[in-house]
Design an enzyme around this catalytic site. Sequence first.
Site, mmCIF file in Angstrom:
data_model
loop_
_atom_site.group_PDB
_atom_site.id
_atom_site.type_symbol
_atom_site.label_atom_id
_atom_site.label_comp_id
_atom_site.label_asym_id
_atom_site.label_seq_id
_atom_site.Cartn_x
_atom_site.Cartn_y
_atom_site.Cartn_z
ATOM 1 N N GLU A 83 0.876 -1.200 0.113
ATOM 2 C CA GLU A 83 0.195 -0.025 -0.097
ATOM 3 C C GLU A 83 0.911 1.271 -0.221
ATOM 4 O O GLU A 83 0.318 2.363 -0.217
ATOM 5 C CB GLU A 83 -0.933 -0.005 1.196
ATOM 6 C CG GLU A 83 -2.009 -1.047 1.220
ATOM 7 C CD GLU A 83 -3.110 -0.774 0.205
ATOM 8 O OE1 GLU A 83 -3.234 0.058 -0.441
ATOM 9 O OE2 GLU A 83 -4.113 -1.426 0.339
ATOM 10 N N GLU A 114 7.242 -22.041 7.926
ATOM 11 C CA GLU A 114 7.422 -21.274 9.146
ATOM 12 C C GLU A 114 8.159 -22.042 10.251
ATOM 13 O O GLU A 114 8.692 -21.310 11.227
ATOM 14 C CB GLU A 114 6.142 -20.756 9.979
ATOM 15 C CG GLU A 114 5.242 -21.958 10.603
ATOM 16 C CD GLU A 114 4.054 -21.454 11.222
ATOM 17 O OE1 GLU A 114 3.908 -21.585 12.502
ATOM 18 O OE2 GLU A 114 2.953 -20.830 10.611
#
Length: 296
Positions: A83, A114
């Site tokens: 953004e 992960e």
Amino acid sequence: MENLSQLTTEMRMEDIELDTLSSLEIVKYMNEEDKKVAFAVEKELPKIAKAVDLITEKLNNGGRLFYIGAGTSGRLGILDASECPPTFGTDSSLVQGIIAGGPQAIMQAVENAEDSVELGREDIEKRNISQGDVVVGLAASGRTPYVIGALQEAKARAAATITISCNANDKISKIADVAINILVGPEVLAGSTRLKAGTAQKMALNMLSTGAMIRLGKVYGNLMVAVQATNEKLRERVKRIIMETTNVSYDTATKLSEQANGDATVAIIMAKTGLDAEAARNLLANSNGSIRKAIN
């Protein structure tokens, strides 16, 4: 094997039969819990502000900002990073999001990604992260091996480190220059950290990126003056911004926008100083991109 049941983010909030509730009861229940998130973030504002200062310092000196996480945390980092260019007119390399398992993991979970400390280290190494950069480690549990590995490697390379977690006794804080711990408590749906923990992390990320960009001069007043006019809606927004900051007419704002190639920052300086587009652009560059500094 670590006992994850001791983590606040993994605990069961209370013995409630969600599957027996009506839709309205479910959303009311969730809404009551969500109300607690902003208050939990409020307790960490001094640390968040310290992180904003650290990020501002690094970016102001030519560094980059990296968000790194796994699963929901990684996706939130990528969302915030993506953004920044349209909102603040930054280069896509300035703020980057990294997720365990790579781009594929944005849409679909990558098994065991992960759990790899080494993969976290490798992802830091690939981007040549160094002393001038800042790395924000995101992990609701505060102990994701991938994030730990990334932070350790970043620290070894003398990069600044910030962490955001939702557990008090987390591991990643020990590797951080600034540790943000937003304690939102157990989730409505036990262990689903895309809920309150995810909301808390998103709120903190909003503050980190927006706060740093404001400090860097990417905002004038409370207007997104560096917004990129990439579609009709944004082209009209640029004109409105020019009008609001300079009190010119719509027609004048349109002309200024055209002369500035849709760059509101350049157009505003033109209107306030009487300079042409090239001179305004040079003045802006000499003021590190800050309209206020350029005009003053």
